[in-house]
Write an enzyme that holds these catalytic residues in place. Structure first.
Site, PDB file in Angstrom:
ATOM      1  N   LYS A 118       0.817  -1.218   0.000  1.00 42.37           N
ATOM      2  CA  LYS A 118       0.000   0.000   0.000  1.00 42.37           C
ATOM      3  C   LYS A 118       0.847   1.263   0.000  1.00 42.37           C
ATOM      4  O   LYS A 118       0.528   2.232  -0.702  1.00 42.37           O
ATOM      5  CB  LYS A 118      -0.945  -0.006   1.198  1.00 42.37           C
ATOM      6  CG  LYS A 118      -1.856   1.215   1.252  1.00 42.37           C
ATOM      7  CD  LYS A 118      -3.001   1.067   2.224  1.00 42.37           C
ATOM      8  CE  LYS A 118      -2.559   0.986   3.650  1.00 42.37           C
ATOM      9  NZ  LYS A 118      -3.700   1.085   4.594  1.00 42.37           N
ATOM     10  N   HIS A 153      11.157  15.681 -39.346  1.00 46.70           N
ATOM     11  CA  HIS A 153      10.073  14.707 -39.355  1.00 46.70           C
ATOM     12  C   HIS A 153      10.555  13.292 -39.644  1.00 46.70           C
ATOM     13  O   HIS A 153      11.533  13.078 -40.345  1.00 46.70           O
ATOM     14  CB  HIS A 153       8.980  15.075 -40.383  1.00 46.70           C
ATOM     15  CG  HIS A 153       9.435  15.946 -41.498  1.00 46.70           C
ATOM     16  ND1 HIS A 153       8.871  17.167 -41.767  1.00 46.70           N
ATOM     17  CD2 HIS A 153      10.427  15.798 -42.403  1.00 46.70           C
ATOM     18  CE1 HIS A 153       9.483  17.736 -42.786  1.00 46.70           C
ATOM     19  NE2 HIS A 153      10.423  16.923 -43.189  1.00 46.70           N
ATOM     20  N   ASN A 199      21.202  19.458 -41.240  1.00 44.72           N
ATOM     21  CA  ASN A 199      19.803  19.190 -41.580  1.00 44.72           C
ATOM     22  C   ASN A 199      19.625  17.697 -41.817  1.00 44.72           C
ATOM     23  O   ASN A 199      20.332  17.102 -42.643  1.00 44.72           O
ATOM     24  CB  ASN A 199      19.392  19.971 -42.825  1.00 44.72           C
ATOM     25  CG  ASN A 199      17.901  19.839 -43.107  1.00 44.72           C
ATOM     26  OD1 ASN A 199      17.087  20.586 -42.573  1.00 44.72           O
ATOM     27  ND2 ASN A 199      17.542  18.876 -43.943  1.00 44.72           N
ATOM     28  N   ALA A 248      13.727  13.817 -43.861  1.00 49.31           N
ATOM     29  CA  ALA A 248      12.664  12.921 -43.405  1.00 49.31           C
ATOM     30  C   ALA A 248      13.016  11.470 -43.682  1.00 49.31           C
ATOM     31  O   ALA A 248      13.549  11.141 -44.743  1.00 49.31           O
ATOM     32  CB  ALA A 248      11.357  13.285 -44.090  1.00 49.31           C
TER      33      ALA A 248
END
Length: 460
Positions: free
Chosen positions: A27, A371, A385, A388
């Protein structure tokens, strides 16, 4: 704790199974805002009693020890759970050996107890020289709590609900025992061997100490605290939910008063150790847990989950993002739908877009992964950079390997970087490549099958 008049310690009763919780977890380990219930009791007692705190454990003892293995805690094992009185007997040798004058006894299932309530009990009991003191509440529905029986205004006994007999004890009172006691060690020591288990549960009740003390002519104080809900124990999932909601509301309100902007505040859950600077903006629903820090002017959009992470001033975590043991620097943006796993770091002005996952990876200043990307065990140089669909293939089935990408490098879409591999500064990797060898500074790397166009025939 010590004063000019007395010294005091504390015993926490945390050995019970908590049958009504319907859980395999003890508990006292049931969670409240991401933390075990027992930790909140420690939080209230530590400033008052320093290291003179003993925790009696029994059911799931190893689990309790493990949950607090990184803290300096002293545990006492109650091998058989024979009741709260027996639990106190198990710890009594530690108490007497410490030389303290008074000992606080408190259940481990009172997570909302405040230090000021404990101080009130200390003042009313030890401060006045009483032998036994305990906190009482007056409730419209006493439910299953022990009833406080008074004679001519003075405490006579505490009777457990299942043992209360109106024919024997009189009309049932609404004053109940909150389960928080202060005992004078020298006065109570002779009473502990007198406890019996002649009751409906067959257990040794700590509440019987009150009646024994009255019979012995000791001074007993019932310290009334109204109907304060923070002093009620937690025994069921419904009571756990009630306590968590009270705690959540108190924490959110405190941050609002400190200058944090909380929108849809009723749907925001903030753990007790989370630090949020004034001017930060939180949009609910969202959850912030652990040792999380949110700086001034940082923004956390709705439906985010954050634990043990640092969001520096002026950083942004957009909707539906998940961050654990991660760091987002000033001006950096993660999300929406971003997942920052342990070791993910976004430096200043870095961008981590939708459906990007990072683990043990760094996006240096101004770098972008906008992404559909996985970056694991990677160091991405400033202003690089990442197109995707890029994946750092960091695991060979046995070991993890690192990927290093230089500043201002450009990784084309749908690229697989098979680690260990290094991409140089201002290098360019063509879309759809599978890179298995290092690429030097300024080089162009293309590793894909050559396209072949065929004239379409009638049957093709």
């Amino acid at each position: 704790m010590s004063s000019n008049q007395y010294t005091a310690g504390a015993v926490i009763l945390a050995a019970g199974k908590g049958t009504r919780m319907y859980s395999d977890k003890p508990k006292v380990l049931q969670p409240l805002l991401g933390e075990p219930m027992l930790r909140f009791v420690y939080r209230a007692l530590d400033p008052l009693f320093s290291k003179a705190v003993w925790t009696v454990i029994g059911h799931g003892a190893d689990m309790v020890r493990k949950a607090f293995c990184h803290e300096d805690r002293e545990f006492v094992l109650q091998e058989k759970q024979l009741g709260t009185g027996h639990a106190l007997q198990c710890a009594w040798d530690k108490v007497t050996a410490s030389g303290i004058d008074y000992v606080l006894v408190i259940n481990g299932d009172t997570p909302l107890v405040r230090p000021d309530s404990i101080v009130r009990l200390l003042d009313r009991t030890a401060g006045s020289g009483a032998d036994v003191g305990f906190i009482t509440l007056t409730l419209e529905d006493p439910a299953a709590f022990g009833r406080v029986v008074r004679r001519h205004g003075h405490v006579a006994a505490v009777i457990e609900a299942k043992d209360y007999d109106t024919a024997q004890h009189g009309p049932e009172p609404r004053e109940i025992n909150a389960g928080i006691y202060l005992l004078k060690v020298a006065a109570v020591s002779p009473l502990l061997p007198l406890l019996t288990n002649a009751n409906a549960s067959g257990e040794y009740y700590i509440t019987d100490i009150v009646e024994l003390a009255v019979r012995q002519g000791l001074r007993v104080e019932g310290v009334e605290c109204g109907n304060d809900p923070d002093l009620l124990g937690v025994n069921t999932p419904a009571e756990l939910m009630r306590s968590e909601e009270l705690l959540r509301e108190n924490i959110v309100t405190r941050h609002l008063h400190n200058g944090v902007h909380v929108h849809a505040a009723g749907s925001v859950r903030i753990g007790p150790d989370v630090v949020i600077e004034p001017g930060a903006v939180i949009h609910g629903p969202c959850e912030l847990y652990g040792n999380t820090f949110v700086g001034a002017q940082a923004v956390i959009d709705s439906h985010c989950w954050v634990k043990d992470s640092r969001l520096h001033p002026g950083s942004t975590l957009r909707n539906f993002s998940h961050a654990e043991q991660a760091e987002i620097a000033t001006g950096a943006v993660a999300g929406p739908y971003a997942r920052l796993r342990p070791g993910a770091v976004l430096e200043q002005d870095a961008r981590m877009g939708n459906f990007v996952e990072m683990k043990k990876a760094v996006l240096r200043k101004g770098a972008k992964a906008s992404h559909l990307t996985y970056l694991g065990d990677a160091d991405i140089g400033s202003e690089a950079n990442i197109g995707a669909g890029t994946i750092t293939c960091n695991y060979d089935g046995v070991n993890k390997h690192r990927t290093v990408i230089g500043e201002k490098a450009f990784i084309g879409s749908n690229t697989a970087l098979v680690a260990p591999v290094s991409i140089g500064k201002q290098a360019l990797v063509g879309a759809g490549s599978v890179i298995t060898k290092d690429v030097e500074d300024g080089e162009l790397a293309i590793a894909r099958g050559r396209q072949k166009n065929l004239r379409k025939t009638r049957h093709s």
